[in-house]
Design a protein around this motif. Structure first.
Motif, PDB file in Angstrom:
ATOM      1  N   ARG A   9     -40.286  10.088  23.918  1.00  0.00           N
ATOM      2  CA  ARG A   9     -40.025   9.413  25.198  1.00  0.00           C
ATOM      3  C   ARG A   9     -41.299   9.341  26.037  1.00  0.00           C
ATOM      4  NH1 ARG A   9     -34.809  12.070  27.776  1.00  0.00           N
ATOM      5  NH2 ARG A   9     -36.184  13.837  27.555  1.00  0.00           N
ATOM      6  N   GLN A  12     -43.442   6.585  24.673  1.00  0.00           N
ATOM      7  CA  GLN A  12     -42.920   5.269  25.039  1.00  0.00           C
ATOM      8  C   GLN A  12     -43.247   4.934  26.494  1.00  0.00           C
ATOM      9  OE1 GLN A  12     -38.779   5.503  24.111  1.00  0.00           O
ATOM     10  NE2 GLN A  12     -39.091   5.219  21.903  1.00  0.00           N
ATOM     11  N   LYS A  15     -46.880   3.998  26.659  1.00  0.00           N
ATOM     12  CA  LYS A  15     -47.069   2.664  26.101  1.00  0.00           C
ATOM     13  C   LYS A  15     -46.629   1.584  27.087  1.00  0.00           C
ATOM     14  CE  LYS A  15     -45.571   0.960  22.035  1.00  0.00           C
ATOM     15  NZ  LYS A  15     -44.976   0.973  20.702  1.00  0.00           N
ATOM     16  N   ARG A  16     -45.549   1.866  27.800  1.00  0.00           N
ATOM     17  CA  ARG A  16     -45.022   0.900  28.761  1.00  0.00           C
ATOM     18  C   ARG A  16     -45.857   0.822  30.042  1.00  0.00           C
ATOM     19  NH1 ARG A  16     -39.208   2.432  29.393  1.00  0.00           N
ATOM     20  NH2 ARG A  16     -38.914   2.121  27.187  1.00  0.00           N
TER      21      ARG A  16
END
Length: 94
Positions: A9, A12, A15-16
């Motif tokens: 998580r 992610q 990355k976002r």
């Protein structure tokens, strides 16, 4: 995303939102600096006693010429005048 591990998580989110990478770096730098400072205080301060059995009063090892406080202007640290228990300031005789 409910079954993903914490590391997945976190990856992610990075990355976002890549803009939080510097913030994470500065937070880690600050926490690391604070941890090293606390470690220095715990190991090098004459007021801390880790071995009460062999050395119950480590501050007695300091000679009157030892300086363990850091002055801000580069001069020697001078002791403050003593105060009595009643709070009256007793100045040294001249």
């Amino acid at each position: 995303m409910a079954g993903a591990s914490l590391g997945a998580r976190f990856y992610q989110q990075i990355k976002r939102h890549p803009g939080i990478i510097p913030m994470i770096g500065f937070i880690c730098l600050g926490m690391g600096s604070a941890g090293l400072y606390l470690l220095r205080l715990a190991l090098r301060s004459p007021d801390v006693c880790w071995d009460r059995k062999n050395n119950p009063e480590p501050w007695n090892r300091l000679s009157p010429n030892d300086q363990y406080k850091v002055p801000l202007d580069g001069s020697r640290v001078t002791p403050h005048p003593l105060t009595s228990w009643s709070g009256d300031l007793q100045l040294p005789y001249h």
